[in-house]
Write a protein that holds these residues in place. Structure first.
Motif, PDB file in Angstrom:
ATOM      1  N   ARG A 184      65.495  39.937 -11.109  1.00 51.27           N
ATOM      2  CA  ARG A 184      66.942  39.707 -11.060  1.00 51.27           C
ATOM      3  C   ARG A 184      67.510  39.514 -12.465  1.00 51.27           C
ATOM      4  O   ARG A 184      68.590  40.033 -12.790  1.00 51.27           O
ATOM      5  CB  ARG A 184      67.240  38.484 -10.200  1.00 51.27           C
ATOM      6  CG  ARG A 184      68.721  38.114 -10.161  1.00 51.27           C
ATOM      7  CD  ARG A 184      68.954  36.821  -9.412  1.00 51.27           C
ATOM      8  NE  ARG A 184      68.211  35.708  -9.975  1.00 51.27           N
ATOM      9  CZ  ARG A 184      68.609  35.030 -11.059  1.00 51.27           C
ATOM     10  NH1 ARG A 184      69.714  35.384 -11.713  1.00 51.27           N
ATOM     11  NH2 ARG A 184      67.895  34.009 -11.516  1.00 51.27           N
ATOM     12  N   SER A 193      74.658  45.341 -14.586  1.00 44.35           N
ATOM     13  CA  SER A 193      75.956  45.049 -13.976  1.00 44.35           C
ATOM     14  C   SER A 193      77.109  45.556 -14.844  1.00 44.35           C
ATOM     15  O   SER A 193      77.148  45.330 -16.057  1.00 44.35           O
ATOM     16  CB  SER A 193      76.097  43.545 -13.760  1.00 44.35           C
ATOM     17  OG  SER A 193      77.350  43.237 -13.214  1.00 44.35           O
ATOM     18  N   GLU A 234      70.287  42.287 -13.707  1.00 43.42           N
ATOM     19  CA  GLU A 234      71.686  41.916 -13.874  1.00 43.42           C
ATOM     20  C   GLU A 234      72.269  42.514 -15.152  1.00 43.42           C
ATOM     21  O   GLU A 234      73.491  42.603 -15.297  1.00 43.42           O
ATOM     22  CB  GLU A 234      71.850  40.394 -13.866  1.00 43.42           C
ATOM     23  CG  GLU A 234      71.285  39.683 -15.069  1.00 43.42           C
ATOM     24  CD  GLU A 234      71.418  38.163 -14.971  1.00 43.42           C
ATOM     25  OE1 GLU A 234      71.669  37.674 -13.851  1.00 43.42           O
ATOM     26  OE2 GLU A 234      71.266  37.487 -16.008  1.00 43.42           O
ATOM     27  N   SER A 235      71.413  42.956 -16.070  1.00 46.25           N
ATOM     28  CA  SER A 235      71.913  43.600 -17.283  1.00 46.25           C
ATOM     29  C   SER A 235      72.483  44.985 -16.987  1.00 46.25           C
ATOM     30  O   SER A 235      73.150  45.581 -17.842  1.00 46.25           O
ATOM     31  CB  SER A 235      70.800  43.697 -18.340  1.00 46.25           C
ATOM     32  OG  SER A 235      69.665  44.359 -17.831  1.00 46.25           O
TER      33      SER A 235
END
Length: 279
Positions: free
Chosen positions: A38, A45, A42-43
């Motif tokens: 995770r 996003s 999330e990078s």
């Protein structure tokens, strides 16, 4: 893309017993380190697509996770020096029906296409370079302008008692066993945050942000024997011992994890750095 032999020692290690042991324990390690996926994913996003490079991808867990999470237009490439680990990664990608590329090469001396990568990630794959400044300079050349880097690395051995529990427990039984070299390539090579910052900045990276993270991880108690006897220094030395000593060492290694057992789970806090930077 080509690669030389500047990191020959690590190449031999990860194409030998260490690589085979990771392949055989892949399921257990993926379970243990799943929470880190995770933090890396999330990078992605807010990004509309591009090229992602996963350095030290091993058996492919983080590369495949990125491919599953990426929006249309992303292509993910996993890079590693271990042929047996990459063979399993490719098999897993095929089984999952994911269009992912896996390359056997060393990020330290690999000839990347200049400015070809938008995002570089790594979970515990960047601490093994013979020349880390050269490695991060090479990765910087591969990154597009304003390309992003996010890697996870271990803090110190003292911060991670779980990771050294077995070798500390068996040390009295193996007085001649080699000890870790904290100044060389290895699990805790990035323990010193100021040194890590210097490595990245000398490699050309900007806006370096290094923050401590403590991540709760676990494996099933039923998998503890496999973990305790197949990974790290213990996994390498056990096959070389006579049968009687082998049993003693294995029993001591397993017993070392007693403080971490909670019911049917073995729980640990992984003390790491989350390292972000910009090209």
């Amino acid at each position: 893309m080509a690669s030389g032999t500047i990191n020959a020692g690590q190449r031999a290690l990860w194409n030998g017993a260490s690589g085979r042991n990771w392949v055989e324990t892949q399921r257990v390690l993926d379970e243990m380190f799943a929470p880190f996926e995770r933090l890396l994913i999330e990078s992605l996003s807010g990004r509309e697509g591009g090229a992602l490079l996963d350095v030290g991808c091993g058996t492919g867990a983080t590369t495949l996770a990125a491919a599953r999470a990426g929006v249309s237009g992303w292509h993910c490439t996993g890079l590693d020096i271990s042929a047996p680990m990459l063979a399993l990664a490719r098999e897993r990608a095929t089984q999952a029906g994911l269009d992912v590329t896996f390359l056997e090469a060393d990020a330290q001396d690999c000839t990347f296409a200049p400015q070809s990568t938008d995002l570089i990630i790594s979970r515990f794959g960047v601490m093994f370079f013979a020349d880390p400044v050269a490695a991060f300079a090479n990765l910087h050349r591969a990154a597009r302008r304003d390309g992003q880097l996010r890697v996870i690395a271990w803090r110190s051995a003292a911060d991670n008692p779980f990771m050294t529990a077995a070798e500390r427990a068996v040390a009295p039984l193996l007085p001649q066993a080699p000890v870790r070299d904290p100044s060389g390539p290895g699990q805790f090579a990035f323990a010193d945050a100021s040194n890590v910052r210097s490595i990245l900045e000398r490699g050309g990276w900007s806006d370096v942000d290094i923050r401590p993270i403590d991540v709760e991880c676990s494996i099933a108690l039923a998998d503890l024997d496999l973990y305790a006897t197949r990974l790290g220094p213990i996994g390498l030395i056990l096959p070389t011992l006579d049968p009687t000593l082998r049993v003693e060492v294995a029993e001591a290694a397993r017993a070392a994890f007693a403080p971490f057992i909670q019911g049917e789970q073995v729980r640990l806090t992984a003390a790491c750095w989350q390292i972000d930077a910009r090209a």
